[in-house]
Design a protein around this motif. Structure first.
Motif, PDB file in Angstrom:
ATOM      1  N   PHE A 100     -59.134  52.273  44.675  1.00 51.86           N
ATOM      2  CA  PHE A 100     -59.898  53.517  44.574  1.00 51.86           C
ATOM      3  C   PHE A 100     -61.306  53.068  44.329  1.00 51.86           C
ATOM      4  CE2 PHE A 100     -61.966  56.955  42.982  1.00 51.86           C
ATOM      5  CZ  PHE A 100     -61.503  58.088  43.716  1.00 51.86           C
ATOM      6  N   MET A 101     -62.120  53.584  44.952  1.00 50.94           N
ATOM      7  CA  MET A 101     -63.707  53.575  44.785  1.00 50.94           C
ATOM      8  C   MET A 101     -64.402  54.936  44.857  1.00 50.94           C
ATOM      9  SD  MET A 101     -64.477  49.999  47.018  1.00 50.94           S
ATOM     10  CE  MET A 101     -65.983  49.906  46.114  1.00 50.94           C
ATOM     11  N   ASP A 102     -65.118  55.293  43.561  1.00 52.99           N
ATOM     12  CA  ASP A 102     -66.080  56.332  43.780  1.00 52.99           C
ATOM     13  C   ASP A 102     -67.023  56.531  44.738  1.00 52.99           C
ATOM     14  OD1 ASP A 102     -64.749  57.458  41.592  1.00 52.99           O
ATOM     15  OD2 ASP A 102     -66.455  56.959  40.026  1.00 52.99           O
ATOM     16  N   ALA A 103     -67.301  57.545  45.152  1.00 53.29           N
ATOM     17  CA  ALA A 103     -68.193  57.887  46.370  1.00 53.29           C
ATOM     18  C   ALA A 103     -69.790  57.313  46.092  1.00 53.29           C
ATOM     19  CB  ALA A 103     -68.113  59.218  46.926  1.00 53.29           C
ATOM     20  N   ASP A 104     -69.819  57.256  44.911  1.00 56.71           N
ATOM     21  CA  ASP A 104     -71.491  56.520  44.381  1.00 56.71           C
ATOM     22  C   ASP A 104     -71.350  55.190  44.317  1.00 56.71           C
ATOM     23  OD1 ASP A 104     -69.833  56.817  42.200  1.00 56.71           O
ATOM     24  OD2 ASP A 104     -71.407  57.837  40.774  1.00 56.71           O
ATOM     25  N   THR A 105     -70.337  54.513  44.772  1.00 57.16           N
ATOM     26  CA  THR A 105     -70.376  53.005  44.827  1.00 57.16           C
ATOM     27  C   THR A 105     -70.623  52.525  46.203  1.00 57.16           C
ATOM     28  OG1 THR A 105     -68.053  52.858  45.660  1.00 57.16           O
ATOM     29  CG2 THR A 105     -68.511  52.815  42.954  1.00 57.16           C
ATOM     30  N   MET A 106     -70.859  51.219  46.321  1.00 54.80           N
ATOM     31  CA  MET A 106     -71.360  50.659  47.636  1.00 54.80           C
ATOM     32  C   MET A 106     -71.061  48.959  47.448  1.00 54.80           C
ATOM     33  SD  MET A 106     -74.960  50.494  49.432  1.00 54.80           S
ATOM     34  CE  MET A 106     -75.772  49.443  48.281  1.00 54.80           C
ATOM     35  N   VAL A 107     -70.376  48.450  48.689  1.00 53.89           N
ATOM     36  CA  VAL A 107     -70.064  46.915  48.252  1.00 53.89           C
ATOM     37  C   VAL A 107     -71.325  46.089  48.905  1.00 53.89           C
ATOM     38  CG1 VAL A 107     -67.582  47.592  48.700  1.00 53.89           C
ATOM     39  CG2 VAL A 107     -68.870  46.956  50.731  1.00 53.89           C
ATOM     40  N   LEU A 108     -71.334  45.108  48.299  1.00 51.65           N
ATOM     41  CA  LEU A 108     -72.508  44.015  48.740  1.00 51.65           C
ATOM     42  C   LEU A 108     -71.772  42.865  49.380  1.00 51.65           C
ATOM     43  CD1 LEU A 108     -74.742  44.349  45.929  1.00 51.65           C
ATOM     44  CD2 LEU A 108     -74.678  45.645  47.680  1.00 51.65           C
ATOM     45  N   SER A 109     -70.216  42.645  49.611  1.00 50.48           N
ATOM     46  CA  SER A 109     -69.706  41.658  50.262  1.00 50.48           C
ATOM     47  C   SER A 109     -68.352  42.146  50.619  1.00 50.48           C
ATOM     48  CB  SER A 109     -69.642  40.513  49.201  1.00 50.48           C
ATOM     49  OG  SER A 109     -68.769  40.715  48.131  1.00 50.48           O
ATOM     50  N   ASN A 110     -67.613  41.260  51.181  1.00 51.43           N
ATOM     51  CA  ASN A 110     -66.097  41.623  51.290  1.00 51.43           C
ATOM     52  C   ASN A 110     -65.342  41.541  49.948  1.00 51.43           C
ATOM     53  OD1 ASN A 110     -63.119  40.869  51.941  1.00 51.43           O
ATOM     54  ND2 ASN A 110     -63.797  41.450  54.025  1.00 51.43           N
ATOM     55  N   SER A 121     -55.986  47.642  37.621  1.00 51.96           N
ATOM     56  CA  SER A 121     -56.752  46.716  37.522  1.00 51.96           C
ATOM     57  C   SER A 121     -58.171  47.352  37.610  1.00 51.96           C
ATOM     58  CB  SER A 121     -56.777  45.476  38.333  1.00 51.96           C
ATOM     59  OG  SER A 121     -55.635  44.728  37.977  1.00 51.96           O
ATOM     60  N   ALA A 122     -59.023  46.905  36.531  1.00 48.24           N
ATOM     61  CA  ALA A 122     -60.310  47.727  36.689  1.00 48.24           C
ATOM     62  C   ALA A 122     -61.455  47.079  35.725  1.00 48.24           C
ATOM     63  CB  ALA A 122     -60.322  49.015  36.163  1.00 48.24           C
ATOM     64  N   ALA A 123     -62.580  47.176  35.985  1.00 50.42           N
ATOM     65  CA  ALA A 123     -63.571  46.301  35.376  1.00 50.42           C
ATOM     66  C   ALA A 123     -64.033  47.185  33.850  1.00 50.42           C
ATOM     67  CB  ALA A 123     -64.820  46.243  36.294  1.00 50.42           C
ATOM     68  N   PRO A 124     -64.598  46.683  32.727  1.00 51.15           N
ATOM     69  CA  PRO A 124     -64.975  47.158  31.477  1.00 51.15           C
ATOM     70  C   PRO A 124     -65.908  48.292  31.931  1.00 51.15           C
ATOM     71  CG  PRO A 124     -65.707  44.988  31.625  1.00 51.15           C
ATOM     72  CD  PRO A 124     -64.812  45.132  32.850  1.00 51.15           C
ATOM     73  N   ASP A 125     -65.931  49.338  31.008  1.00 48.03           N
ATOM     74  CA  ASP A 125     -67.062  50.104  31.231  1.00 48.03           C
ATOM     75  C   ASP A 125     -68.225  49.662  30.135  1.00 48.03           C
ATOM     76  OD1 ASP A 125     -67.603  53.147  31.784  1.00 48.03           O
ATOM     77  OD2 ASP A 125     -68.291  52.793  30.027  1.00 48.03           O
ATOM     78  N   PRO A 126     -69.508  49.611  30.916  1.00 51.40           N
ATOM     79  CA  PRO A 126     -70.542  49.137  30.085  1.00 51.40           C
ATOM     80  C   PRO A 126     -70.870  49.929  28.808  1.00 51.40           C
ATOM     81  CG  PRO A 126     -71.290  50.249  32.085  1.00 51.40           C
ATOM     82  CD  PRO A 126     -69.933  50.200  32.306  1.00 51.40           C
ATOM     83  N   ASN A 133     -63.716  51.211  33.474  1.00 54.43           N
ATOM     84  CA  ASN A 133     -64.556  52.333  34.292  1.00 54.43           C
ATOM     85  C   ASN A 133     -63.682  52.553  35.533  1.00 54.43           C
ATOM     86  OD1 ASN A 133     -66.596  52.843  36.702  1.00 54.43           O
ATOM     87  ND2 ASN A 133     -67.635  53.382  34.781  1.00 54.43           N
ATOM     88  N   SER A 134     -63.455  53.797  35.601  1.00 52.71           N
ATOM     89  CA  SER A 134     -62.509  54.298  36.698  1.00 52.71           C
ATOM     90  C   SER A 134     -63.202  54.748  37.952  1.00 52.71           C
ATOM     91  CB  SER A 134     -61.641  55.749  36.274  1.00 52.71           C
ATOM     92  OG  SER A 134     -62.886  56.743  35.905  1.00 52.71           O
ATOM     93  N   GLY A 135     -64.504  54.003  38.253  1.00 51.30           N
ATOM     94  CA  GLY A 135     -64.872  54.152  39.499  1.00 51.30           C
ATOM     95  C   GLY A 135     -64.361  53.246  40.691  1.00 51.30           C
ATOM     96  N   VAL A 136     -63.789  52.046  39.976  1.00 44.39           N
ATOM     97  CA  VAL A 136     -63.005  51.063  41.095  1.00 44.39           C
ATOM     98  C   VAL A 136     -61.946  50.584  40.234  1.00 44.39           C
ATOM     99  CG1 VAL A 136     -63.383  49.009  42.253  1.00 44.39           C
ATOM    100  CG2 VAL A 136     -65.384  50.114  41.650  1.00 44.39           C
ATOM    101  N   PHE A 137     -60.779  50.849  40.857  1.00 45.51           N
ATOM    102  CA  PHE A 137     -59.528  50.585  40.397  1.00 45.51           C
ATOM    103  C   PHE A 137     -58.488  50.211  41.303  1.00 45.51           C
ATOM    104  CE2 PHE A 137     -59.241  54.961  39.935  1.00 45.51           C
ATOM    105  CZ  PHE A 137     -58.168  55.249  40.457  1.00 45.51           C
ATOM    106  N   VAL A 138     -57.664  49.233  41.149  1.00 42.93           N
ATOM    107  CA  VAL A 138     -56.368  48.932  42.096  1.00 42.93           C
ATOM    108  C   VAL A 138     -55.221  49.615  41.586  1.00 42.93           C
ATOM    109  CG1 VAL A 138     -55.030  46.864  42.986  1.00 42.93           C
ATOM    110  CG2 VAL A 138     -57.438  46.627  42.135  1.00 42.93           C
ATOM    111  N   TYR A 139     -54.533  50.043  42.304  1.00 35.52           N
ATOM    112  CA  TYR A 139     -53.319  50.964  41.966  1.00 35.52           C
ATOM    113  C   TYR A 139     -52.199  50.846  43.097  1.00 35.52           C
ATOM    114  CZ  TYR A 139     -54.558  54.931  44.912  1.00 35.52           C
ATOM    115  OH  TYR A 139     -54.669  55.688  46.094  1.00 35.52           O
ATOM    116  N   ARG A 140     -50.894  51.301  42.711  1.00 39.16           N
ATOM    117  CA  ARG A 140     -49.773  51.464  43.729  1.00 39.16           C
ATOM    118  C   ARG A 140     -49.725  53.034  43.736  1.00 39.16           C
ATOM    119  NH1 ARG A 140     -47.383  47.378  45.576  1.00 39.16           N
ATOM    120  NH2 ARG A 140     -47.500  45.172  44.569  1.00 39.16           N
TER     121      ARG A 140
END
Length: 339
Positions: A100-110, A121-126, A133-140
């Motif tokens: 899942f990726m929030d609509a206010d994200t953008m990828v800069l590579s594959n 799986s997700a990255a820490p919130d600053p 941070n729930s803007g990017v996470f891996v889920y089933r």
């Protein structure tokens, strides 16, 4: 892989613009996964048709609102309640795994390697690194998980009134149990708060894979000068230490999204750099006392609304068409602005 997908959510036409930039950036870096967009009834039919040009699936979902005004008030972000609609992503059981990726994200590579990770799986919130941070996470996707999340939301609520608080409490072992579920910060790098530690950004920023435009001001709220290919105005914003990411977003928008919008007759922009973002900005700062004719009969005194509140209401489709945002007021302001 046909049974895996990137997923995003757009709750109105403004966020569709963000979703289109996200989808275009994923395509640009040649993802091998499907692209899925969840939309709510607030998204217009023309914008939905444009989404269907970029995404493999566009799925209409109902709004889930926490209704938790007290907690949302703590964050001064009442609009985040509808982000609970994000929970619908667990219903996409046609896929075995999603990112899942929030609509206010953008990828800069594959970033297809994220599908090697497990839920959640997700990255820490600053702001609080023991939360993800729930803007990017891996889920089933799982109907069972979806139902458990809804029940949990009903019984326990969310400590911030939005999806991030709910998901962090539900997946409470993230902070301590399995470090393999901690994504590096470069997979969800805040375009604003990261600059609070500028030396780290200078050392590692070039490795950024996903940029996340956190906060209430989104890329599509700024004005872009298509002649100089740079942001126009608003550069006094103290949060914009380096405008590179915003320029990248707009480069993608102008190159890939704007032509699609124009093909569907949704937006007409010219090379002078005057666009709808600019018009919205002009209207949001409009001085009613300077432009409105004397009321007759006397109008009731209305509560004062700040320019930021007014701008947000416009973005949410709640303009005061009978009052300060009347056609006559807008026309006068635009005539002055465009001269």
């Amino acid at each position: 892989m046909a049974d895996q997908s990137f997923v995003t959510l757009a709750t109105n036409d403004s966020y569709v613009k963000g979703a289109l930039v996200l989808g275009s950036s994923l395509q640009h870096y040649r993802t091998t996964r499907k692209l899925t967009a969840l939309i709510t009834p607030q998204v217009s039919d023309p914008m939905r048709k444009v989404l269907e040009r970029v995404f493999d699936e566009v799925i209409l979902v109902n709004i889930l609102d926490s209704g938790d005004s007290a907690h949302l008030a703590l964050m001064k972000r009442p609009e985040l309640g509808v982000t609970l609609t994000k929970l619908h992503c667990w219903e996409l059981t046609q896929y075995s795994k999603c990112v899942f990726m929030d609509a206010d994200t953008m990828v800069l590579s594959n970033i297809d390697e994220l599908f090697e990770r497990e839920e959640l799986s997700a990255a820490p919130d600053p702001g609080w690194p023991d939360c993800f941070n729930s803007g990017v996470f891996v889920y089933r996707p799982s109907i069972e998980t979806y139902n458990r999340l809804l029940q949990f939301a009903t019984e326990k609520g969310s400590f911030d009134g939005a999806d991030q608080g709910l998901l962090n409490t539900f997946f409470s072992s993230w902070a301590t149990t399995d470090m393999s579920k901690h994504l590096p910060f470069i997979y969800n790098l805040s375009s604003t708060s990261v600059y609070s530690y500028l030396p780290a950004f200078k050392a590692f920023g070039a490795n950024t894979k996903v940029v996340h435009f956190l906060g209430s001001t989104k890329p599509w709220n700024y004005t872009y000068d298509s002649r100089t290919k740079s942001l126009k105005g608003e550069m006094h914003d103290p949060k914009i230490v380096h405008p590179e990411f915003l320029n990248m977003w707009w480069d993608t928008y102008v190159a890939n999204v704007l032509p699609l919008l124009e093909q569907h007759g949704i937006v007409k922009e010219n090379t002078t750099g005057v666009n709808m973002a600019e018009v919205t900005e002009a209207v949001s700062h409009m001085s009613v006392s300077a432009t409105a004719p004397p009321p007759s009969p006397p109008a009731p005194v209305l509560p004062t609304v700040s320019s930021q509140e007014r701008k947000e209401r416009w973005e949410q489709g709640q303009a005061d068409y009978m009052g300060m945002d009347s056609f006559d007021n807008i026309k006068k302001k635009l005539d002055t602005y465009l001269q």
